[in-house]
Each structure stands twice: as structure tokens, then as C-alpha cells.
Enzyme design. Structure first.
Site, PDB file in Angstrom:
ATOM      1  N   THR A 132       0.826  -1.198   0.000  1.00  0.00           N
ATOM      2  CA  THR A 132       0.000   0.000   0.000  1.00  0.00           C
ATOM      3  C   THR A 132       0.858   1.245   0.000  1.00  0.00           C
ATOM      4  O   THR A 132       0.635   2.168  -0.768  1.00  0.00           O
ATOM      5  CB  THR A 132      -0.878   0.017   1.264  1.00  0.00           C
ATOM      6  N   LYS A 151      12.141  -3.609   1.157  1.00  0.00           N
ATOM      7  CA  LYS A 151      10.800  -2.997   1.188  1.00  0.00           C
ATOM      8  C   LYS A 151      10.992  -1.497   1.360  1.00  0.00           C
ATOM      9  O   LYS A 151      11.447  -1.029   2.397  1.00  0.00           O
ATOM     10  CB  LYS A 151      10.009  -3.599   2.346  1.00  0.00           C
ATOM     11  N   ASP A 246      -3.399  -9.794   9.521  1.00  0.00           N
ATOM     12  CA  ASP A 246      -3.501  -9.746   8.052  1.00  0.00           C
ATOM     13  C   ASP A 246      -2.992 -11.054   7.448  1.00  0.00           C
ATOM     14  O   ASP A 246      -2.236 -11.049   6.469  1.00  0.00           O
ATOM     15  CB  ASP A 246      -2.730  -8.549   7.496  1.00  0.00           C
TER      16      ASP A 246
HETATM   17  N1  LIG Z   1      11.052 -10.975   1.749  1.00  0.00           N
HETATM   18  C1  LIG Z   1      10.401 -10.936   0.612  1.00  0.00           C
HETATM   19  N2  LIG Z   1      10.812 -11.675  -0.422  1.00  0.00           N
HETATM   20  C2  LIG Z   1      10.150 -11.637  -1.582  1.00  0.00           C
HETATM   21  N3  LIG Z   1       9.045 -10.918  -1.798  1.00  0.00           N
HETATM   22  C3  LIG Z   1       8.580 -10.157  -0.806  1.00  0.00           C
HETATM   23  C4  LIG Z   1       9.225 -10.118   0.447  1.00  0.00           C
HETATM   24  N4  LIG Z   1       8.541  -9.293   1.251  1.00  0.00           N
HETATM   25  C5  LIG Z   1       7.512  -8.835   0.531  1.00  0.00           C
HETATM   26  N5  LIG Z   1       7.509  -9.343  -0.705  1.00  0.00           N
HETATM   27  C6  LIG Z   1       6.538  -9.109  -1.776  1.00  0.00           C
HETATM   28  O1  LIG Z   1       6.063  -7.787  -1.720  1.00  0.00           O
HETATM   29  C7  LIG Z   1       4.642  -7.756  -1.504  1.00  0.00           C
HETATM   30  C8  LIG Z   1       4.303  -6.591  -0.626  1.00  0.00           C
HETATM   31  O2  LIG Z   1       4.997  -6.705   0.599  1.00  0.00           O
HETATM   32  P1  LIG Z   1       4.292  -6.424   1.976  1.00  0.00           P
HETATM   33  O3  LIG Z   1       3.048  -7.251   2.055  1.00  0.00           O
HETATM   34  O4  LIG Z   1       5.249  -6.607   3.088  1.00  0.00           O
HETATM   35  O5  LIG Z   1       3.970  -4.876   1.808  1.00  0.00           O
HETATM   36  P2  LIG Z   1       2.747  -4.067   2.373  1.00  0.00           P
HETATM   37  O6  LIG Z   1       2.885  -2.641   1.989  1.00  0.00           O
HETATM   38  O7  LIG Z   1       2.613  -4.308   3.817  1.00  0.00           O
HETATM   39  O8  LIG Z   1       1.642  -4.772   1.539  1.00  0.00           O
HETATM   40  P3  LIG Z   1       0.141  -4.975   1.832  1.00  0.00           P
HETATM   41  O9  LIG Z   1      -0.470  -3.696   1.504  1.00  0.00           O
HETATM   42  O10 LIG Z   1      -0.259  -6.121   0.932  1.00  0.00           O
HETATM   43  O11 LIG Z   1       0.019  -5.382   3.248  1.00  0.00           O
HETATM   44  C9  LIG Z   1       4.308  -9.125  -0.898  1.00  0.00           C
HETATM   45  O12 LIG Z   1       3.005  -9.542  -1.185  1.00  0.00           O
HETATM   46  C10 LIG Z   1       5.365 -10.031  -1.540  1.00  0.00           C
HETATM   47  O13 LIG Z   1       4.918 -10.527  -2.772  1.00  0.00           O
END
Ligand SMILES: Nc1ncnc2c1ncn2[C@@H]1O[C@H](COP(=O)(O)OP(=O)(O)OP(=O)(O)O)[C@@H](O)[C@H]1O
Length: 712
Positions: A132, A151, A246
């Protein structure tokens, strides 16, 4: 080049501690630092020691006055002064260690004991995920050659509340150390930018991708292996009072060694027994959200995670999400249809805020057994526990691990023995699907988008009407008018997605409706409980906003640099698509790139500055409430905020069937008005040429047509 490790970590200068309570406060405010020792990027024990000054004599007096049980006003003033000094001291220490001051000021506790890693220690590769408020990139650690996931979190003009959300995630991640929990390996921060990178081990797959891929059949022992790992990770979290909030396939990452790790602690929270405080019910992705949350509970427990586990478990057998509601009411309806509605005692005991609205007049019987009759008995038993509408019947992760399911043959496979797959990330599948869709449909949708959308809209409305009919069978017609204040009109121009799922109810604190030509139009005259949200909802909103792909795409296009951004995004996409081999696929990806850029450019010109999601945080500030993640209503927190100013991006709370058409008609006018108002407000300054005026006319016609179709 090279990361900061203990050998080259920024040395932290000695600082005096005039208040003499640094160590005291550190001990109290840094319960996690112990688990950081030995971690790359932390201040070495020696360095930490170096900056620990001796206590001053004054401390004795302080303790004495506490012992007497009385704290005089002078003492309180002195203590506050000391505390302020202490915070300044720690902040200074962290800034000296290389942290940006905006981060240290707001999230000092989260970074305590670490030094930032350097960006140039990593080679950034392709984008692998989109969150997001974050993007995830694959990268290579140049020191070790190891693959990592970065990230990238961009903060909202250093808004403290957005930084604080991230700090909570970091703090929780630092507390957890388990083979089935994603480990935070470090942070990259720069003093010059407002970007922070979280460094994680790279994971090749996610469970959503594996379980919904048509080419992959998960064996029973493979499912058991994943379930075992998921439950072990959760058992660990729950034992440390962390509720994930989540759990879903996309957040369960799997590496090529078959190891599953629970990721994304962005919505996780600490719930210590004895320190109960109301929690927001606006958490968990809709399809995985427990019924008590849908009913507005603010006093729930870790069992909400077990409900989500049940959904994920069933998904592995069904090869698709099992409860795919488009709105909260539809989600609850689907749950009751599958799992039965709860008994009378449930409603009486839990006294949930939305019980009077959602309590069905005629109870639903569970159809779980019939639906799952083809599955082994022990699977059904376990699923029945997880998917108990009554939370207290779901048991615990430990109990599930002890269940017969894991004790009977076939046993869980060893992770290392599992098949190796090519990348199956949810994002990869989405990219491939949209590639196929766009290449085949781009011509039509670019020439006559309104017709395409209107057809989809008509189908969607029909489904909603059928749904309304079914709802009315179970609800007392007398009860339904109570929904009036809550009625929301859901005009989904998009068909039901096959993999992506809508997230939490989208409450955008923005007086303008979000209108996207090729995406979803959701307008509402909502009021009532849906506005009584806490800040966490903002976070949830952001998460959900991303998941509505059309909106998230457009959210990039919010400033004059939008086109630049699109180009950058396409570059990244191009890199991501380099996974696809062969000339044909390369050609397709070029086609996709062309289509995307054309479409986005046209959207850019149509919707200048209209999609600034960052407005979510541009409300009347009430930092105290924000600090606490206060569950109190937004109205209380934001006195200047008017209900009628808002437009809710939400699904419907459907009225009874007989009123459905009346309901649609009533809101039709409002939709058109809202859309027009939005267009005029936002586009007035930019609709300067005939092309844009023409486009506007086309869209107005489309909206009109859609309204006509809708009531047919
Ligand atoms: N360690 C990792 N290795 C590979 N891919 C990753 C990793 N961490 C996250 N991702 C990819 O990035 C996407 C988004 O990461 P994450 O869910 O942590 O972000 P977010 O901003 O919290 O997303 P959301 O809004 O879905 O909760 C994940 O669905 C995954 O596909």
C-alpha cells in the site's frame, strides 16, 4: 562500498547524561534490544556500553521520593524535564549513528541499538511486490552475494503518524525471532530523503501464488507441511502477544527450500493480557476477515488470525479463495451461508456493535460439511474449528498443531523435499494476467472504454440484485430500513477479480469521490458507524487502496511528475518481465508497456491531481489520538471533519429487495452529481482544450448510461 557492520559501524560519540536516567529509560523502553545483539547493523555491545554513562547521584533522591509514595509537583516537573532531556539525548545519539532526525524523533524506540545500513551495499534489481505504501525490490547484498528483498517505504511528508505506523511494524518484527517468521535483517535510511528500506531475506514464492496457480497441484503432505509451518509461526507470535491481523496467502512467503515465513506485520499489534485496550475492527483483508470483526468487535483476540488460517487452509484445497465478498455485508452473508449463523447466546454474549444490523432474522444452517464432503475427515474437523463463527471455538495455533490432522498419514513433508517452482508470486500472476488481458483487450478498451465498463457494470448490478434477494430471505424487512443511514451504493465497473481481493472498507477522508474511468466507481452517502474509525483504519485504507489495482495505478498519477513516474514504473516492469523468456513474450511485454503508457497518459490528462491518496493523512491533526492508535471515532478526533463531506469507497449494505430499485434511483442522481462535482472541482483549471472537454462529455455520457442500465 559495503554495509555497515560492527567493524565499520558509525561510531557513536560519547555523550553526557546529565539526567542520569538514560540507562534506566533504555532498559524500560527497549525491551527488544537484547534480541538485536549479534545482528548486523546493530551497535556492538562495546559501542553501546561506550555511550552508557554512569548514573548521577541525583538518582538516589528520585528513588527516595518515589519510595515515600508521593511525587511533588516539583518532582513531576523535574522528571518531565529529565525525560525531555533524555529523549533529546537519545535522538542525538541516533542521529550521530547515522539515522535521519525525522525517524529518530518519531520512531526512536524502533531503531534503538541499530545503525543504518548503507544503500550502496546493495544492488537493486527488479520490483517484486507492491504494498500500500511500499514497493518491494529484489536486491543483491554486495558483501555476501545473498539475495534480499528491500521494502521501500516512502513517508508522507514526514508526517509523524505515518512514520509511527512503520515504527510499530519494525518494533514488532524486531521482537520476533522464529524460523517461520520473516526476519528483519536491517534498515537502510538516508538523512537526505524520506525513504526507508526494510531489508528482508528474499523469498521466491507466496502461498497465494502457489495455491491458486492452475499448473500446481499441492499434495496432501505438502499442504500439511505449509500448515505446520504457518501454525508454528503463529503459535510463536501469539505466545508473544502479537496478533498478526492480516494473514492471507500473499503474506505467507515461501522460499525455494520450502520454508514458509509469515510476513507483513504492518497491521500487527501487541495485545498483552491485563493491558487490554480497544482494538480497531478495520483490519484483515476482507476475504480473510473473521465475522466478529465484520460485526465491529473491538475486543477480539488472536483467534481472528485462526479464522484467516482457516480461509488459507481451505484455499489450498479449493485452489481459490473460498469467501469472496465484495462488501462487508456480502462477506458476512457468505460466511453465514457456509458456516451457519451463530446461536442466540453469541449475539447476547458478545453484544457486538453491528449485531442489530447484521443479525439474520432466520438463522442460517452450516453447509460446511456438505461443501467439504470430499476432503479427509481430519481436514474437515480442523477447518470446522478454524471457521467457527464463535471465536472461542477456534482453539489456538498450539491446539491445531496437536490435532489429529498432523498425527495421521500422510505426514507433513520435509520442506526441503518439496518441489521447486518457477516464480509464482501473486504479483507475477497478476502481471501475467493483466498482460494477457491488456494485449487482447487494449484496442477495444481504449477506443470505447465506456461501453466495456457499462457492460461490466450491468453484470455486477445483476449479481448484487440476486444477492439482495437472498439477503432479504434471511433478514427481517423491518430491520433493514435501519440501514438507511448506512446505505452505500456500490457501482463496481470491474468484474469480480480472480486472484486479487478487495481489502478493508475503503474510507477515504477526502471530500471528493475517486473516479477512475477504467476502474471502480464507488460513491456513497454513507454516515454512521463507518465513519467512527481510528487511525489504524487509515493504514488499512492505504493497504486496501493499493489492492484495487486501478486505483493504485492511478494513485501514482497525482502530480506533474506522473508521466515520469509511469516511465520509471515501466522500466521496472520491463525488468520484472525479464523473467519471461522468448521473443514472443518480450514482444508481449513491449506491447503491454505501450498500452500502459498510452492508457496512463490519457488518464493523466483526464485526472490531473485527482487521486492524491496522501490526503488520508492531511486531516486536522490530533497527535495524541494518533499516538495511541485511538479507537475512538474520527469525528471525535477530527472535529472539523464533516460526515457529509466524505465519500466512502465501500460496498453496499443492501436494502431489502423491494426497495432495491428505489434505492438505486435515489442514489443515481447523487452519483452523477458527485462525479460531476468532482470533475469540475478538480479539472476546472486543467480542462483547457477541446480534447479534454470531449473526454469529459464522453464520461458523463457513460455515467448516465450506466445509471440507466443499472435500474433496468
Ligand atoms: N522478503 C520478501 N521476499 C520476496 N518478496 C517479498 C518479500 N517481502 C515482501 N515481498 C513481496 O512484496 C509484496 C508486498 O509486501 P508487503 O506485504 O510486506 O507490503 P505491504 O505494503 O505491507 O503490503 P500490503 O499492503 O499487501 O500489506 C508481498 O506480497 C510479496 O509478494
Amino acid at each position: 562500498m559495503g554495509c555497515i557492520s560492527s567493524k565499520n559501524a558509525v561510531s557513536v560519540p560519547q555523550a553526557s547524561d546529565p539526567s542520569g536516567i538514560v540507562r534506566d529509560l533504555r532498559e524500560r523502553s527497549d525491551p527488544i534490544s537484547a534480541s538485536w545483539r549479534g545482528h548486523r547493523g546493530h551497535l556492538s555491545a562495546k559501542q553501546t556500553e561506550k555511550v552508557q554513562p554512569e548514573r548521577e547521584e541525583g538518582d538516589g533522591n528520585r528513588l527516595e521520593s518515589r519510595e515515600n509514595g508521593k511525587v511533588s509537583t516539583d518532582d513531576t516537573g523535574l522528571q518531565n524535564l529529565r525525560l525531555r532531556n533524555l529523549h533529546r539525548y537519545i535522538e542525538g545519539e541516533q542521529v550521530a549513528a547515522g539515522w535521519p532526525s525525522w525517524l529518530s524523533a518519531v520512531a526512536g524506540e524502533a531503531i534503538q541499538g541499530w545503525v543504518p545500513l548503507k544503500a550502496d551495499s546493495f544492488e537493486k534489481l527488479e520490483k517484486i511486490g507492491q504494498g500500500t505504501y511500499s514497493s518491494v525490490f529484489k536486491a543483491r547484498d554486495l558483501d555476501t552475494g545473498k539475495m534480499v528483498a528491500l521494502k521501500k517505504v516512502r513517508f508522507d511528508n514526514f508526517k509523524p503518524e505515518s512514520v509511527r505506523f512503520m515504527a510499530r511494524e519494525i518494533k514488532i518484527l524486531r521482537m520476533l525471532d522464529h524460523p517461520n517468521i520473516m526476519k528483519l535483517e536491517g534498515l537502510i535510511a538516508s538523512r537526505l530523503s524520506q525513504v526507508l528500506y526494510l531489508v528482508f531475506e528474499y523469498m521466491e514464492h507466496d502461498l497465494a501464488g502457489l495455491s491458486t496457480s492452475p499448473d500446481i497441484v499441492l499434495s496432501e503432505s505438502q499442504v500439511k507441511c505449509y500448515m505446520k509451518q504457518l501454525l508454528s509461526g503463529l503459535e510463536y507470535c501469539h505466545s508473544r502477544n502479537v496478533i498478526h491481523r492480516d494473514i492471507k496467502g500473499a503474506n505467507l512467503l515461501i522460499n525455494n527450500d520450502g520454508i514458509l515465513k509469515v510476513a507483513d506485520f504492518g497491521l500487527a499489534n501487541l495485545c498483552r493480557p491485563g493491558h487490554k485496550q480497544p482494538l480497531t475492527s478495520r483490519v484483515v483483508t476482507l476475504w480473510y476477515r473473521a465475522p466478529e470483526l465484520l460485526l465491529g468487535s473491538t475486543d477480539y483476540e488472536a483467534t481472528v488470525d485462526l479464522w484467516s488460517v482457516g480461509c488459507v487452509f481451505a484455499e489450498m484445497f479449493a485452489k481459490r479463495p473460498i469467501l469472496r465478498g465484495r462488501t462487508e455485508v456480502e462477506q458476512l452473508h457468505k460466511i453465514f451461508r457456509l458456516c451457519g449463523s451463530p446461536p442466540e447466546e453469541f449475539w447476547q454474549k458478545l453484544k457486538l456493535p453491528h449485531a442489530t444490523i447484521f443479525k439474520p432474522h432466520h438463522p442460517y444452517k452450516s453447509t460446511l460439511h456438505q461443501t467439504l464432503s470430499h476432503l479427509p475427515r481430519t481436514v474437515v474437523c480442523l477447518l470446522e474449528n478454524f471457521l467457527s463463527v464463535e471465536p472461542y471455538k477456534r482453539g489456538s495455533a498450539s491446539a491445531a498443531l496437536d490435532s489429529e490432522y498432523f498425527r495421521e498419514m500422510p505426514y507433513a513433508s520435509e520442506p526441503s523435499s518439496l518441489p521447486k517452482y518457477s516464480p509464482t508470486k501473486e504479483m507475477t500472476i497478476k502481471n501475467q494476467e493483466s498482460l494477457r488481458r491488456r494485449v487482447s483487450g487494449s484496442q477495444e478498451s481504449m477506443r470505447k472504454p465506456s461501453e466495456v465498463d457499462i457492460r461490466k457494470l450491468a453484470g455486477s448490478k445483476k449479481e448484487l440484485q440476486l444477492h439482495a434477494e437472498e439477503v432479504s430471505k434471511h433478514y427481517d424487512p423491518e430491520e433493514l430500513p435501519r440501514l438507511d443511514g448506512e446505505t452505500r451504493l456500490f457501482v463496481d465497473l470491474q468484474p469480480m477479480p480472480s486472484i486479487k481481493c478487495p481489502d478493508v472498507q475503503h474510507t477515504k477522508h477526502n471530500p471528493q469521490p475517486d473516479f477512475t474511468f477504467s476502474g471502480s466507481l464507488c460513491v456513497s452517502s454513507s454516515s454512521g458507524f463507518s465513519w467512527a474509525r481510528r487511525l489504524e483504519e487509515d493504514h488499512a485504507y492505504r493497504k486496501s487502496h493499493r489492492q484495487c489495482s486501478s486505483r493504485s495505478n492511478l494513485s501514482h498519477i497525482k502530480d506533474s511528475s506522473g508521466i515520469e513516474h509511469i516511465k520509471q514504473e515501466l522500466e521496472i516492469k520491463g525488468a520484472a518481465n525479464s523473467d519471461l523468456v522468448g521473443g514472443q513474450k518480450r514482444h508481449e511485454s513491449q506491447e503491454l508497456a505501450k498500452c500502459t503508457i498510452l492508457k496512463k497518459c490519457s488518464q493523466q490528462s483526464e485526472h490531473p491531481k485527482s487521486l492524491d491518496t496522501s490526503k488520508v493523512f492531511r486531516l486536522h491533526d490530533n497527535s495524541e489520538a494518533l499516538h495511541k492508535g485511538d479507537p475512538l471515532s474520527m469525528q471525535h478526533n477530527y472535529p472539523g471533519f464533516h460526515k457529509e463531506d466524505r465519500v466512502e469507497f465501500s460496498g453496499p449494505l443492501l436494502p431489502q429487495t423491494c426497495k432495491f430499485e428505489e434505492f438505486l434511483q435515489k442514489h443515481e442522481h447523487q452519483i452523477c452529481q458527485e462525479v460531476r462535482r468532482s470533475w469540475f472541482r478538480r479539472d476546472r483549471s486543467t480542462v483547457t482544450n477541446s480534447l479534454l472537454a470531449h473526454k469529459f462529455a464522453l464520461i458523463s455520457a457513460a455515467v448516465k448510461d450506466s445509471c440507466i442500465l443499472k435500474i433496468q
